[in-house]
Design an enzyme around this catalytic site. Structure first.
Site, PDB file in Angstrom:
ATOM      1  N   ARG A 191      -2.154  -9.117 -13.250  1.00 25.68           N
ATOM      2  CA  ARG A 191      -1.856  -8.095 -12.236  1.00 25.68           C
ATOM      3  C   ARG A 191      -0.351  -7.833 -12.121  1.00 25.68           C
ATOM      4  NH1 ARG A 191      -1.661  -7.417  -6.155  1.00 25.68           N
ATOM      5  NH2 ARG A 191      -2.875  -5.578  -5.700  1.00 25.68           N
ATOM      6  N   ILE A 248      -0.986   0.260  -4.997  1.00 24.68           N
ATOM      7  CA  ILE A 248      -2.073  -0.444  -5.680  1.00 24.68           C
ATOM      8  C   ILE A 248      -2.879  -1.096  -4.566  1.00 24.68           C
ATOM      9  CG2 ILE A 248      -0.570  -2.473  -6.064  1.00 24.68           C
ATOM     10  CD1 ILE A 248      -2.200  -3.158  -8.521  1.00 24.68           C
ATOM     11  N   SER A 249      -4.204  -1.007  -4.642  1.00 30.37           N
ATOM     12  CA  SER A 249      -5.061  -1.557  -3.585  1.00 30.37           C
ATOM     13  C   SER A 249      -4.959  -3.075  -3.551  1.00 30.37           C
ATOM     14  CB  SER A 249      -6.525  -1.184  -3.844  1.00 30.37           C
ATOM     15  OG  SER A 249      -6.658   0.208  -3.960  1.00 30.37           O
ATOM     16  N   GLN A 250      -5.403  -3.666  -2.438  1.00 28.39           N
ATOM     17  CA  GLN A 250      -5.407  -5.129  -2.376  1.00 28.39           C
ATOM     18  C   GLN A 250      -6.528  -5.656  -3.269  1.00 28.39           C
ATOM     19  OE1 GLN A 250      -6.838  -5.284   1.940  1.00 28.39           O
ATOM     20  NE2 GLN A 250      -7.187  -7.375   1.285  1.00 28.39           N
ATOM     21  N   HIS A 265     -10.484  -4.174  -4.870  1.00 25.06           N
ATOM     22  CA  HIS A 265     -10.897  -4.027  -6.275  1.00 25.06           C
ATOM     23  C   HIS A 265     -12.145  -4.867  -6.545  1.00 25.06           C
ATOM     24  CE1 HIS A 265      -7.521  -1.687  -7.576  1.00 25.06           C
ATOM     25  NE2 HIS A 265      -6.652  -2.586  -7.174  1.00 25.06           N
TER      26      HIS A 265
END
Ligand code: SAH
Length: 218
Positions: free
Chosen positions: A39, A65-67, A71
């Protein structure tokens, strides 16, 4: 490639996987993909030290960017077997694209901001991901040429479902989309059963807006 740095993050990534497991993620394929995908490579250098926290982070161009938990939830809801053709709307950093590329056969990913798409494409190339095709443009229209798709993931929020998504959804295929107002949405799962569309609500979420012809104006 920077193997020393990649090794440095290995322990932090393991901790993240354990945290996600404690918080209820059970799908081993999802946990395995998160354990394998670096990541930190998708995170701008200024905030890279926070890459394995369970929080959203800025990726430039006003986007995030999502947590990781989001995801993980998204991927769990898709129940991918590895054979699917997937359409992703909102490439962003490309991190979710990399997870999808591990869990499905082919990924088609659309992003409207050139700087983000270029960077995502570079990082995915560097880490050896080959089964992704990219499109720079308005993802509210889908990508008709390669449809129908077994899964469609929308990583930005819309006021309603753009018609192209249900049109390009294969039989039994699933569409995940955050629906609502600018500040709060309901993650919605839509499954095609013949001519019918089954709709289930999977919980409240907060995403950046989907901007385009069939959503909010840019
Ligand atoms: N999954 C990505 C999320 C990025 S945020 C990640 O984890 O990094 C959502 C992305 O959707 C942003 O990059 C934004 O530019 C993009 N987006 C918004 N509207 C779009 C549209 N109509 N077509 C394609 N991408 C869009």
């Amino acid at each position: 490639m920077a193997p020393a740095v990649d090794n440095e993050f290995r322990g932090a990534r393991r901790h993240l996987v354990e945290l996600l497991q404690e918080q209820g993620i059970r799908d081993l394929a999802v946990l395995h993909a998160i354990d394998e995908v670096p990541r930190h490579r998708f995170i701008p250098t200024g905030v890279r030290h926070r890459a394995y926290e369970d929080s959203p982070l800025p990726i430039g161009s006003g986007q995030t960017i999502s947590q990781p938990m989001i995801h993980a939830r998204y991927l769990e809801l898709l129940h991918l077997s590895g054979k699917e053709k997937v359409l992703e709307i909102g490439t962003g950093s490309g991190y979710q694209t990399a997870l999808l590329a591990r869990m499905a056969a082919q990924v088609f990913s659309i992003e409207r901001i050139a700087a983000l798409l270029d960077r995502a494409r570079d990082v995915l190339g560097e880490i050896g991901v080959r089964n992704v095709s990219f499109l720079l443009g308005d993802g509210t229209l889908g990508w008709r040429q390669y449809g129908p798709y077994d899964a469609i993931l929308v990583s930005a929020a819309a006021p309603s479902v753009p018609p192209a998504y249900t049109e390009q959804l294969a039989e039994g295929g699933r569409l995940l989309i955050p629906l609502g107002v600018r500040d709060e949405q309901m993650l919605t799962v839509i499954t095609r059963r013949g001519d019918a569309l089954e709709q289930v609500e999977a919980g409240p979420v907060r995403f950046v807006p989907l901007l385009g012809k069939e959503s909010w104006e840019s």
